[in-house]
Motif scaffolding. Structure first.
Motif, short mmCIF file in Angstrom:
data_model
loop_
_atom_site.label_atom_id
_atom_site.label_comp_id
_atom_site.label_asym_id
_atom_site.label_seq_id
_atom_site.Cartn_x
_atom_site.Cartn_y
_atom_site.Cartn_z
N UNK A 20 26.51 33.38 15.54
CA UNK A 20 26.23 32.28 14.73
C UNK A 20 26.75 32.41 13.21
N UNK A 21 27.42 33.60 13.04
CA UNK A 21 28.03 34.21 11.76
C UNK A 21 29.47 33.64 11.59
N UNK A 70 25.81 29.76 10.50
CA UNK A 70 26.27 28.28 10.80
C UNK A 70 25.22 27.99 11.85
N UNK A 71 24.80 26.84 11.54
CA UNK A 71 23.73 25.99 12.63
C UNK A 71 24.75 24.91 13.37
N UNK A 105 26.04 28.46 5.72
CA UNK A 105 24.90 28.32 4.80
C UNK A 105 23.98 29.36 4.80
N UNK A 106 23.20 29.55 3.53
CA UNK A 106 22.08 30.62 3.47
C UNK A 106 21.08 30.77 4.70
N UNK A 107 20.99 32.03 5.27
CA UNK A 107 20.26 32.19 6.46
C UNK A 107 18.77 31.34 6.43
N UNK A 108 18.07 31.35 5.08
CA UNK A 108 16.95 30.80 4.84
C UNK A 108 16.92 29.33 5.05
N UNK A 109 18.09 28.71 4.91
CA UNK A 109 18.28 27.26 5.09
C UNK A 109 18.74 26.83 6.41
N UNK A 110 18.87 27.74 7.05
CA UNK A 110 19.64 27.19 8.40
C UNK A 110 18.83 27.03 9.66
#
Length: 116
Positions: free
Chosen positions: A57-58, A80-81, A92-97
């Motif tokens: 996912x990176x 990336x989601x 996007x930042x991991x925390x927001x994904x």
């Protein structure tokens, strides 16, 4: 050389040796793990465009003329989601994904799913 001078020289050698032994060892360099690439035939049946890397996912796979043109890696701490509705795909930042660091999806709290 008199006895006092010898003792002074000996103490300086001992102190210098102690200082040299106490110096911290240099920190080990961080090992960079390469981003896994999809199979070479990934783009054969795909239209030109950007696709989520099926192995991570990176990163994104950029397909051009039924070939992998590029593997675009997100900056450290971003993912990336691929299931998000946002297009084009972006980092996007991991925390927001909505993802965990291992690319698995975070569980949705039951309070968000069940009616009250």
């Amino acid at each position: 050389m008199n006895r006092c001078a010898c003792v002074s020289v000996l103490m300086m050698v001992v102190l210098l040796g102690a200082c040299q032994r106490e110096a911290p060892a240099p920190a080990a360099a961080a090992v960079e793990i390469p981003e896994p690439a999809p199979d070479a035939g990934f783009c054969v049946d795909e239209a030109d465009g950007d696709y989520l890397n099926p192995k991570s996912c990176r990163s994104l796979v950029i397909c051009r003329s039924q070939q992998i043109a590029e593997l675009r890696v997100c900056p450290k701490g971003e993912v990336i989601n691929g299931l998000s509705e946002q297009r084009p795909l972006r980092c996007l930042p991991l925390a927001e994904s909505g993802l965990n660091a291992d690319c698995s999806f975070k569980p949705v709290p039951l309070s968000d799913v069940l009616p009250e």
